[in-house]
Structures are given as structure tokens and as C-alpha cells.
Write a protein that holds these residues in place. Structure first.
Motif, mmCIF file in Angstrom:
data_model
loop_
_atom_site.group_PDB
_atom_site.id
_atom_site.type_symbol
_atom_site.label_atom_id
_atom_site.label_comp_id
_atom_site.label_asym_id
_atom_site.label_seq_id
_atom_site.Cartn_x
_atom_site.Cartn_y
_atom_site.Cartn_z
ATOM 1 N N LYS A 230 0.830 -1.204 0.000
ATOM 2 C CA LYS A 230 0.000 0.000 0.000
ATOM 3 C C LYS A 230 0.867 1.258 0.000
ATOM 4 C CE LYS A 230 -4.099 -1.996 0.429
ATOM 5 N NZ LYS A 230 -5.160 -1.891 -0.625
ATOM 6 N N ILE A 231 1.922 1.230 0.776
ATOM 7 C CA ILE A 231 2.813 2.389 0.845
ATOM 8 C C ILE A 231 3.539 2.579 -0.475
ATOM 9 C CG2 ILE A 231 4.922 3.252 1.945
ATOM 10 C CD1 ILE A 231 3.825 1.959 4.560
ATOM 11 N N SER A 232 3.979 1.482 -1.076
ATOM 12 C CA SER A 232 4.635 1.560 -2.382
ATOM 13 C C SER A 232 3.687 2.143 -3.433
ATOM 14 C CB SER A 232 5.107 0.166 -2.814
ATOM 15 O OG SER A 232 5.665 0.199 -4.108
ATOM 16 N N ASN A 233 2.427 1.714 -3.412
ATOM 17 C CA ASN A 233 1.448 2.247 -4.362
ATOM 18 C C ASN A 233 1.199 3.736 -4.115
ATOM 19 O OD1 ASN A 233 1.112 -0.209 -5.665
ATOM 20 N ND2 ASN A 233 -0.594 -0.844 -4.361
ATOM 21 N N SER A 234 1.266 4.157 -2.866
ATOM 22 C CA SER A 234 1.110 5.577 -2.550
ATOM 23 C C SER A 234 2.250 6.387 -3.150
ATOM 24 C CB SER A 234 1.072 5.778 -1.037
ATOM 25 O OG SER A 234 0.007 5.066 -0.452
ATOM 26 N N LEU A 235 3.448 5.844 -3.077
ATOM 27 C CA LEU A 235 4.602 6.533 -3.654
ATOM 28 C C LEU A 235 4.509 6.587 -5.177
ATOM 29 C CD1 LEU A 235 7.342 5.031 -1.298
ATOM 30 C CD2 LEU A 235 6.368 7.341 -1.233
ATOM 31 N N LYS A 236 3.874 5.588 -5.781
ATOM 32 C CA LYS A 236 3.645 5.625 -7.223
ATOM 33 C C LYS A 236 2.701 6.768 -7.597
ATOM 34 C CE LYS A 236 4.388 0.662 -7.968
ATOM 35 N NZ LYS A 236 3.721 -0.632 -8.298
ATOM 36 N N LEU A 237 1.729 7.039 -6.736
ATOM 37 C CA LEU A 237 0.836 8.172 -6.972
ATOM 38 C C LEU A 237 1.617 9.489 -6.962
ATOM 39 C CD1 LEU A 237 -2.343 7.325 -4.849
ATOM 40 C CD2 LEU A 237 -2.167 7.428 -7.341
ATOM 41 N N LEU A 238 2.549 9.600 -6.031
ATOM 42 C CA LEU A 238 3.401 10.793 -6.008
ATOM 43 C C LEU A 238 4.222 10.895 -7.284
ATOM 44 C CD1 LEU A 238 4.889 11.013 -2.408
ATOM 45 C CD2 LEU A 238 3.127 12.450 -3.418
ATOM 46 N N LYS A 239 4.646 9.754 -7.795
ATOM 47 C CA LYS A 239 5.449 9.762 -9.021
ATOM 48 C C LYS A 239 4.642 10.317 -10.193
ATOM 49 C CE LYS A 239 9.070 8.505 -11.565
ATOM 50 N NZ LYS A 239 8.562 8.298 -12.907
ATOM 51 N N THR A 240 3.323 10.116 -10.200
ATOM 52 C CA THR A 240 2.507 10.673 -11.291
ATOM 53 C C THR A 240 2.526 12.202 -11.231
ATOM 54 O OG1 THR A 240 0.414 10.661 -10.025
ATOM 55 C CG2 THR A 240 0.992 8.653 -11.245
ATOM 56 N N ILE A 241 2.605 12.749 -10.033
ATOM 57 C CA ILE A 241 2.720 14.202 -9.900
ATOM 58 C C ILE A 241 4.070 14.659 -10.425
ATOM 59 C CG2 ILE A 241 2.841 16.127 -8.263
ATOM 60 C CD1 ILE A 241 0.933 14.586 -6.460
ATOM 61 N N TYR A 242 5.118 13.963 -10.015
ATOM 62 C CA TYR A 242 6.465 14.329 -10.462
ATOM 63 C C TYR A 242 6.576 14.258 -11.982
ATOM 64 C CZ TYR A 242 11.422 13.935 -11.449
ATOM 65 O OH TYR A 242 12.669 14.125 -11.982
ATOM 66 N N ASP A 243 5.976 13.231 -12.594
ATOM 67 C CA ASP A 243 6.079 13.056 -14.047
ATOM 68 C C ASP A 243 5.465 14.241 -14.792
ATOM 69 O OD1 ASP A 243 7.366 10.643 -13.771
ATOM 70 O OD2 ASP A 243 5.540 9.440 -13.980
ATOM 71 N N ARG A 244 4.418 14.830 -14.236
ATOM 72 C CA ARG A 244 3.774 15.969 -14.872
ATOM 73 C C ARG A 244 4.393 17.295 -14.468
ATOM 74 N NH1 ARG A 244 -0.716 16.794 -12.880
ATOM 75 N NH2 ARG A 244 -0.988 15.052 -11.442
ATOM 76 N N ARG A 245 4.909 17.368 -13.232
ATOM 77 C CA ARG A 245 5.457 18.616 -12.696
ATOM 78 C C ARG A 245 6.681 18.285 -11.834
ATOM 79 N NH1 ARG A 245 2.255 23.220 -11.763
ATOM 80 N NH2 ARG A 245 0.718 22.212 -13.093
ATOM 81 N N PRO A 246 7.847 18.133 -12.470
ATOM 82 C CA PRO A 246 9.041 17.701 -11.727
ATOM 83 C C PRO A 246 9.420 18.602 -10.557
ATOM 84 C CG PRO A 246 9.404 17.521 -14.089
ATOM 85 C CD PRO A 246 8.105 18.247 -13.918
ATOM 86 N N ASN A 247 9.029 19.862 -10.612
ATOM 87 C CA ASN A 247 9.382 20.780 -9.522
ATOM 88 C C ASN A 247 8.236 20.975 -8.532
ATOM 89 O OD1 ASN A 247 7.707 22.200 -11.213
ATOM 90 N ND2 ASN A 247 8.845 24.136 -11.060
ATOM 91 N N ALA A 248 7.293 20.058 -8.508
ATOM 92 C CA ALA A 248 6.119 20.196 -7.643
ATOM 93 C C ALA A 248 6.530 20.304 -6.185
ATOM 94 C CB ALA A 248 5.175 19.014 -7.836
ATOM 95 N N ILE A 249 6.043 21.328 -5.522
ATOM 96 C CA ILE A 249 6.398 21.572 -4.132
ATOM 97 C C ILE A 249 5.886 20.451 -3.221
ATOM 98 C CG2 ILE A 249 4.346 23.006 -3.764
ATOM 99 C CD1 ILE A 249 5.865 24.638 -1.790
ATOM 100 N N LEU A 250 4.757 19.842 -3.565
ATOM 101 C CA LEU A 250 4.165 18.848 -2.682
ATOM 102 C C LEU A 250 4.977 17.560 -2.624
ATOM 103 C CD1 LEU A 250 0.354 19.342 -3.402
ATOM 104 C CD2 LEU A 250 1.724 20.221 -1.502
ATOM 105 N N VAL A 251 5.660 17.220 -3.701
ATOM 106 C CA VAL A 251 6.547 16.049 -3.661
ATOM 107 C C VAL A 251 7.678 16.308 -2.671
ATOM 108 C CG1 VAL A 251 8.143 14.612 -4.984
ATOM 109 C CG2 VAL A 251 5.965 15.326 -6.001
ATOM 110 N N ARG A 252 8.221 17.505 -2.719
ATOM 111 C CA ARG A 252 9.276 17.868 -1.772
ATOM 112 C C ARG A 252 8.747 17.875 -0.343
ATOM 113 N NH1 ARG A 252 12.458 23.722 -1.560
ATOM 114 N NH2 ARG A 252 12.914 23.641 0.662
#
Length: 296
Positions: A230-252
């Protein structure tokens, strides 16, 4: 005072103590400010502590064990005159993991653009309909961010009402000349933080917060392998944000709170394939590469 009145006072105090939402620790660090008179900073520290812990921030009642553990650290770098201060503020919060004594970090954010006026012994009050003090507005803004982040870990989009309150703080503060509240301010600002978290473009961040904590960490006591999935899948969701917006503040924001914990989760317990996960983590947060490479 007669016996009945004494009992009533004790009862009301007990209700008030159980009504508040935060168990906040406040630190005001003035080591960079020359001079021997530190009394104003001690008073400021007490005033903020009382403001955070004694104010009723929501319409919910929190039991003492449910209060949100958080830290507000103000570092004063400059003092101009008697009541103008410049520095930074770091806000951290955590919540308990179900059926354990572990507190998981939820929010860890440092705001480097923090200046304010403060006169010793002034009363700190927040008015949601006006801007009166940058000190009060910044503290209030991050209080609602703490509440929102916490709410999102217990219910899908459970922090929305608190994020809306934080946005209202921002809207009122935009009439001031203080940095951090407006779209044109540079850097990792309060404006960017609350605008992104309420944006549909970054909705996967909030889904990830819910899945990571309630569906992942909170079942760790029962099924460690499923929790890792479940945690790994959650991190994959974050990766979808990074893929669209590499400088996204929320990933940081997420990685600033969670990097050490992620390493501990995937370096312990039942074997879990981490090669793809490590690649994603290195892409999303290269500054933590040494940590990700330590996952085995």
C-alpha cells in the motif's frame, strides 16, 4: 468561593483542556540576535504557545491522547528597532500509528520568508475577516496546514475544511506587504503551498497521504507485506505528480517529512522488491539519493 463554584470551575477547565486540538511545542531561537535582553523572545515563545494550545481551532472535540503533536520553531535572524523581526519558521507535526507507540511524521516545512512586528505582551488574536498581524497570520496559516495534513491521513480529503481556512488566511494577508502570500513572490511560498494542495492537478498527493497512512502504516501491525504494498502504491501516486510537474512543491513536502521513514519501512520486515521503487525515489528526490541507495 463556595464548593459548588469550585467544582464548576474545575469542570469547565477540564472541558477546555480536552477541547483543544494541538499539543504544540514552541521554540524561539534568538542566538543570532546580538544583545543581552532576551526577555522579549521568552515572552514571544510563551505567547505563541498559549495561542496555539489554548485556542479552539475546529468544531471537533479532541481527547487528550488525540491531540496533534507539533513543533513550531522560530529562528530570529535580525531585529530592527524594538519590534521588527526577520527570520524563518519550521513547522513539524506527527500522528500515532494504529496499535503502536510509533509517531509518524506528517508535515515538515521550513518557511524562510518570515518577518513580523511584535510588541512584548501584546495579545495574539486571529480575526478571519481581516489581516492584523503577520505573526498571527503565519502561525494561524501553518496551524490549519497541520490540521489539514492530519485530517487527510484519517479520511479521504479529510483536511479540506482546514485547507480552506488556510487559504482564507492567505487571502486576507495578501493585502499586506509581507512576502510569501502572493503569486508573484519567489521560492517555496505559503501561496504555492496552499494553492497546490487545493488544486485538482495535485489531487494524487492527498490520495497518497490517505493511502500511505490509513491503508498502509495503520495495518503494519497486522500485515507488514500488505502494508509495504500500500505504501509503495502511494509513492507511485506521487510519481505521477512528479512526471507531470518535476518541480512540484508537494513532492518535496512529502519527502522532507517521510524520507527516513520510507528507508526504515523498506529495509525491515518481509522481503519486498524495491528496485523500481528506488528508481522512482531517486528521480523524485535526488537530494536523498544516499538514503534511497541504503534500502536493501
Amino acid at each position: 468561593m463556595n464548593k459548588f463554584v469550585k467544582i464548576l470551575v474545575i469542570f469547565l477547565v477540564a472541558i477546555q483542556a480536552n477541547a483543544q486540538e494541538l499539543n504544540a511545542t514552541v521554540t524561539v531561537n534568538s542566538d543570532k540576535v546580538p544583545g543581552s535582553n532576551k526577555q522579549v523572545f521568552q515572552t514571544l515563545e510563551r505567547s505563541i504557545t498559549e495561542f496555539l494550545n489554548q485556542k479552539k481551532w475546529t468544531n471537533k472535540n479532541f481527547k487528550s491522547q488525540e491531540k496533534i503533536q507539533c513543533n513550531f520553531t522560530l529562528t530570529i535572524l535580525e531585529q530592527e528597532g524594538s519590534n521588527n523581526f526577520t527570520g524563518n519558521i519550521q513547522v513539524q507535526s506527527s500522528r500515532p500509528v494504529y496499535n503502536s507507540s510509533y509517531l509518524t511524521p506528517i508535515f515538515n516545512f521550513k518557511d524562510n520568508d518570515f518577518s513580523f512586528r511584535y510588541t512584548e505582551f501584546e495579545n495574539l488574536q486571529y480575526n478571519p475577516n481581516s489581516f492584523d498581524s503577520n505573526l498571527v497570520s503565519v502561525i494561524t496559516f501553518y496551524t490549519y496546514m497541520v490540521l489539514g495534513m492530519d485530517g487527510d491521513t484519517f479520511a479521504r480529503n479529510g483536511g479540506t475544511e482546514y485547507y480552506n481556512s488556510a487559504e482564507n488566511v492567505m487571502n486576507q494577508a495578501q493585502q499586506s506587504s509581507y512576502i510569501g502570500w502572493n503569486q508573484n513572490d519567489n521560492g517555496v511560498t505559503r501561496f504555492r503551498l496552499i494553492t497546490d494542495i487545493l488544486s485538482g492537478a495535485f489531487s494524487n498527493f492527498r490520495v497518497a497521504m490517505y493511502n500511505y497512512h490509513l491503508l498502509g502504516l495503520d495495518i503494519m501491525h497486522n500485515d507488514k507485506l500488505e502494508s509495504k504494498e500500500k505504501i509503495s502504491n502511494s509513492l507511485k501516486l506521487l510519481k505521477t505528480i512528479y512526471d507531470r510537474r518535476p518541480n512540484a512543491i508537494l513532492v518535496r513536502v512529502f519527502m522532507d517529512a517521510k524520507s527516513d521513514e520510507i528507508v526504515n519501512i523498506f529495509s525491515d520486515g518481509p522481503r519486498f522488491e524495491t528496485d523500481k521503487l528506488k528508481d522512482d525515489l531517486i528521480r523524485m528526490s535526488p537530494t536523498n539519493m544516499s538514503k534511497w541507495n541504503s534500502i536493501n
